[in-house]
Design a protein around this motif. Structure first.
Motif, PDB file in Angstrom:
ATOM      1  N   LEU A 124       0.153  -2.474   8.298  1.00 37.27           N
ATOM      2  CA  LEU A 124       0.664  -1.745   8.236  1.00 37.27           C
ATOM      3  C   LEU A 124       0.651  -0.972   6.970  1.00 37.27           C
ATOM      4  N   LEU A 125       0.566   0.501   6.779  1.00 39.87           N
ATOM      5  CA  LEU A 125       0.821   1.159   4.948  1.00 39.87           C
ATOM      6  C   LEU A 125       2.128   2.171   5.250  1.00 39.87           C
ATOM      7  N   PHE A 126       2.854   1.833   4.695  1.00 45.86           N
ATOM      8  CA  PHE A 126       4.444   2.647   4.224  1.00 45.86           C
ATOM      9  C   PHE A 126       4.539   3.351   2.851  1.00 45.86           C
ATOM     10  N   ASP A 127       5.640   4.282   3.199  1.00 52.79           N
ATOM     11  CA  ASP A 127       6.205   4.768   1.953  1.00 52.79           C
ATOM     12  C   ASP A 127       7.528   4.069   1.735  1.00 52.79           C
ATOM     13  N   PHE A 128       7.892   4.870   0.432  1.00 51.10           N
ATOM     14  CA  PHE A 128       9.244   4.244  -0.294  1.00 51.10           C
ATOM     15  C   PHE A 128      10.248   4.355   0.572  1.00 51.10           C
ATOM     16  N   ALA A 129      10.113   5.484   1.477  1.00 53.47           N
ATOM     17  CA  ALA A 129      11.555   5.523   1.941  1.00 53.47           C
ATOM     18  C   ALA A 129      12.132   3.801   2.787  1.00 53.47           C
ATOM     19  N   PRO A 130      11.593   4.165   4.244  1.00 53.85           N
ATOM     20  CA  PRO A 130      11.693   3.138   4.483  1.00 53.85           C
ATOM     21  C   PRO A 130      11.765   1.474   4.237  1.00 53.85           C
ATOM     22  N   TYR A 131      12.827   0.559   3.398  1.00 58.28           N
ATOM     23  CA  TYR A 131      12.803  -0.204   2.931  1.00 58.28           C
ATOM     24  C   TYR A 131      13.353  -1.020   3.209  1.00 58.28           C
ATOM     25  N   TRP A 132      13.539  -0.516   4.671  1.00 57.67           N
ATOM     26  CA  TRP A 132      13.941  -2.123   5.623  1.00 57.67           C
ATOM     27  C   TRP A 132      13.007  -2.821   6.483  1.00 57.67           C
ATOM     28  N   LEU A 133      11.642  -1.455   6.063  1.00 57.73           N
ATOM     29  CA  LEU A 133      10.431  -1.331   7.130  1.00 57.73           C
ATOM     30  C   LEU A 133       9.771  -3.314   6.755  1.00 57.73           C
ATOM     31  N   PRO A 134       9.339  -3.650   5.878  1.00 63.30           N
ATOM     32  CA  PRO A 134       8.635  -5.076   5.580  1.00 63.30           C
ATOM     33  C   PRO A 134       9.460  -6.122   6.569  1.00 63.30           C
ATOM     34  N   GLU A 135      10.840  -6.709   6.265  1.00 64.12           N
ATOM     35  CA  GLU A 135      11.655  -7.565   6.996  1.00 64.12           C
ATOM     36  C   GLU A 135      10.763  -7.390   8.766  1.00 64.12           C
ATOM     37  N   ILE A 136      10.999  -5.683   8.987  1.00 54.76           N
ATOM     38  CA  ILE A 136      10.572  -5.862  11.006  1.00 54.76           C
ATOM     39  C   ILE A 136       9.118  -6.043  11.038  1.00 54.76           C
ATOM     40  N   ALA A 137       7.744  -5.975   9.949  1.00 59.85           N
ATOM     41  CA  ALA A 137       6.719  -6.334   9.906  1.00 59.85           C
ATOM     42  C   ALA A 137       6.840  -7.640   9.755  1.00 59.85           C
ATOM     43  N   ARG A 138       7.246  -8.128   8.992  1.00 55.20           N
ATOM     44  CA  ARG A 138       7.340  -9.967   8.376  1.00 55.20           C
ATOM     45  C   ARG A 138       7.999 -10.455   9.964  1.00 55.20           C
ATOM     46  N   ASN A 139       8.696 -10.053  10.593  1.00 56.80           N
ATOM     47  CA  ASN A 139       8.973 -10.855  11.951  1.00 56.80           C
ATOM     48  C   ASN A 139       8.006 -11.124  12.825  1.00 56.80           C
ATOM     49  N   LEU A 140       7.021  -9.501  12.990  1.00 59.13           N
ATOM     50  CA  LEU A 140       6.170  -9.159  14.020  1.00 59.13           C
ATOM     51  C   LEU A 140       4.909 -10.066  13.474  1.00 59.13           C
ATOM     52  N   GLY A 141       5.020 -10.612  12.535  1.00 58.79           N
ATOM     53  CA  GLY A 141       3.532 -10.835  11.921  1.00 58.79           C
ATOM     54  C   GLY A 141       2.664 -10.019  11.508  1.00 58.79           C
ATOM     55  N   ILE A 142       3.209  -8.804  10.764  1.00 67.05           N
ATOM     56  CA  ILE A 142       2.084  -7.565  10.397  1.00 67.05           C
ATOM     57  C   ILE A 142       2.053  -7.941   8.888  1.00 67.05           C
ATOM     58  N   PRO A 143       1.179  -7.857   8.415  1.00 66.87           N
ATOM     59  CA  PRO A 143       1.158  -7.742   7.089  1.00 66.87           C
ATOM     60  C   PRO A 143       1.427  -6.337   6.541  1.00 66.87           C
ATOM     61  N   THR A 144       1.746  -6.245   5.440  1.00 71.84           N
ATOM     62  CA  THR A 144       2.392  -5.221   4.892  1.00 71.84           C
ATOM     63  C   THR A 144       1.696  -4.310   3.546  1.00 71.84           C
ATOM     64  N   ALA A 145       0.922  -2.943   3.297  1.00 69.95           N
ATOM     65  CA  ALA A 145       0.833  -2.766   2.058  1.00 69.95           C
ATOM     66  C   ALA A 145       1.915  -1.278   1.521  1.00 69.95           C
ATOM     67  N   PHE A 146       2.305  -1.292   0.342  1.00 68.40           N
ATOM     68  CA  PHE A 146       3.701  -0.359   0.204  1.00 68.40           C
ATOM     69  C   PHE A 146       2.061   0.814  -0.560  1.00 68.40           C
ATOM     70  N   PHE A 147       2.424   2.009  -0.086  1.00 70.40           N
ATOM     71  CA  PHE A 147       1.120   2.258  -0.468  1.00 70.40           C
ATOM     72  C   PHE A 147       1.858   3.859  -1.100  1.00 70.40           C
ATOM     73  N   SER A 148       1.570   4.061  -2.081  1.00 74.39           N
ATOM     74  CA  SER A 148       3.258   4.526  -3.275  1.00 74.39           C
ATOM     75  C   SER A 148       1.460   6.005  -3.663  1.00 74.39           C
ATOM     76  N   ILE A 149       1.942   7.004  -3.324  1.00 73.39           N
ATOM     77  CA  ILE A 149       1.526   8.300  -3.974  1.00 73.39           C
ATOM     78  C   ILE A 149       1.772   8.288  -4.896  1.00 73.39           C
ATOM     79  N   PHE A 150       2.630   7.780  -5.622  1.00 71.12           N
ATOM     80  CA  PHE A 150       3.516   8.149  -7.419  1.00 71.12           C
ATOM     81  C   PHE A 150       2.426   7.407  -7.903  1.00 71.12           C
ATOM     82  N   ILE A 151       1.878   7.852  -9.150  1.00 64.41           N
ATOM     83  CA  ILE A 151       0.785   7.332 -10.145  1.00 64.41           C
ATOM     84  C   ILE A 151       1.193   5.804 -11.172  1.00 64.41           C
TER      85      ILE A 151
END
Length: 473
Positions: A124-151
């Motif tokens: 799962l690639l996610f943006d800055f806004a859903p700070y609550w999403l990594p915990e949801i993904a971790r509980n489902l066993g899905i690895p996450t990447a915070f994909f920042s469009i910022f330099i």
């Protein structure tokens, strides 16, 4: 709702990934996510691109060869009495009402949880806004990447999460006007006072919404890896520093140059090209401030008078608010500049305009996507940051001689028409502007090298695939 279903007990054995993407509800975020999605899908992987219905319907159409590999997943925004009907992106709202969109966005936690459960993506690639999403993904066993469009330099300025890094103890607006203490080398990358004051509510948050910094740090702290729209050749010291201050792997994925869709501009381009063809090489000032940045009345007036005083031909994409808040050009401005300048109040094909050899300088808001497009064609910049990370970008671009920042009052951000005219003439034709003209020619070979930039995506996918293979064992 469309979705791709992957049986949770079936490990991925063919090295082809199913990647879910969840960008923030701003086109400046969704478009880079879509560009990355197209590059990944072009290598045979499957993408679930998650957003709201109206946003998905407004995205550029996909190339036919990728339409079977990218599935758009529509999650309707819950009703919110503070949002106008149909407001699903930041461009649909005044800046002071975007907080309501974030509140509605946070209510997507349950629908996206259900989608992730049913589809079980490999990443799962996610943006800055859903700070609550990594915990949801971790509980489902899905690895996450915070994909920042910022330099990386802007990302570094925002804060730290590693216990090994100095804590962020900034409290007063003035604290944000200097380089953070965790930056170990000299740098001008910091907000100016007027920029801090404009953003201060978003920096601190309030009783109705957590701050943007809280969202950023929660996302950086919770993800498994940080992916960044940057490359080693452009800001190596900053990419290394992000890794130090967040204590985890940082993967640059390249600059993601926008790909044009010829179908989108077949009606508008011929007349624009005809006008550009009549101008001398490297003389036209192209003015555009992205999809959302809208200058106020005072700024529009000074820009207009500055363009007039410069004596240079110009093409200005002018987006303004509607109704009683609409800004107006100075009286007689268009009549006085007929033939020498064009004011375009609709959509314009920016890539084709920048590619035209009559363009000599780009007056821009410093948005990363627009700067990448300018560098793709070797166009020097005059920078007029409006909001968000644009001021931070402008400081780095100034350090690297990518663009010249328009002189402004540090307290209120005001500028004069004389400063506009002088900045444009300096960058486009004077000797002291040669450093900017030469630097963008040098970077053109880096940014426009699709093969080199594509290697970053390959390395990123190698990392994701290796990690997924370990997960399946």
């Amino acid at each position: 709702m469309e979705s791709v279903t992957v049986h949770p007990t079936m490990p991925n054995t063919d090295d082809k990934l199913h990647i879910a993407m969840f960008p923030w509800l701003a086109f400046g975020h969704m478009i880079p996510y879509l560009e990355l999605a197209k590059l990944i899908a072009g290598k045979g992987h499957k993408i679930s691109f998650i957003s709201t219905p109206r946003n998905i319907d407004r995205l550029p159409s996909l190339p036919p060869n990728l339409s079977t590999r990218i599935t758009f997943v529509k999650l309707p925004l819950p009703e919110n009495p503070n949002l106008p009907e149909g407001a699903e992106a930041t461009s649909d709202l005044p800046e002071d009402e975007v907080a309501h969109l974030k509140t509605a966005f946070d209510s997507l936690d349950e629908p996206i949880t259900q989608f992730l459960k049913s589809s079980n993506p490999d990443w799962l690639l996610f943006d800055f806004a859903p700070y609550w999403l990594p915990e949801i993904a971790r509980n489902l066993g899905i690895p996450t990447a915070f994909f920042s469009i910022f330099i990386a330099s802007s990302f570094t300025y925002l804060g730290t999460t590693s216990p090994e890094a100095p804590p962020d103890d900034r409290k007063l607006p003035e604290d944000y006007t200097v380089s953070p203490k965790w930056v170990p080398f000299p740098s001008t990358v910091a907000l100016r006072l007027f920029e801090v004051l404009r953003l201060y509510k978003r920096i601190t948050g309030d009783e109705t919404n957590v701050s943007d910094l809280y969202r950023f740090m929660g996302s950086a702290r919770g993800c498994d890896v940080i992916a960044m729209r940057s490359c080693e050749e452009f800001e190596p010291e900053w990419l290394s520093l992000v890794q130090v201050i967040h204590g985890k792997s940082v993967l640059p994925i390249g600059l993601l140059s926008t790909t044009a869709n010829d179908d989108d501009d077949k009606d508008t381009w011929p007349s624009i090209k005809e006008w550009l063809d009549r101008q001398r090489k490297n003389t036209v000032v192209y003015v555009a401030f992205g999809t959302e940045a809208m200058p106020c009345q005072e700024e529009v007036t000074e820009i207009a008078l500055g363009l007039e005083k410069s004596g240079l031909p110009f093409f200005w994409v002018l987006k303004t608010k509607q109704g009683t808040d609409a800004v107006k050009l100075p009286e007689g401005f268009e009549e006085r500049n007929e033939g020498r300048g064009v004011v375009c109040r609709g959509w314009a094909p920016q890539l084709k305009i920048l590619a035209h050899d009559s363009v000599g300088v780009f007056l821009s808001h410093s948005g990363w996507s627009s700067v990448v497009e300018a560098l793709t064609f070797g166009r020097p910049l005059v920078l007029l940051p409006m909001s968000n990370d644009q001021g931070l970008n402008a400081r780095l671009f100034g350090e690297k001689k990518v663009g010249y920042e328009l002189p402004r009052d540090d307290g209120d951000g005001s500028f004069t028409s004389e400063a506009v005219a002088e900045s444009l003439r300096m960058v486009i034709e004077k000797e002291e502007g040669r450093a900017y003209r030469d630097k963008v020619k040098e970077l053109k070979h880096l940014v426009g090298d699709r093969k080199r930039q594509n290697l970053y995506v390959d390395k990123f996918l190698d990392y994701l695939t290796t990690h997924q293979r370990r997960r399946s064992i």
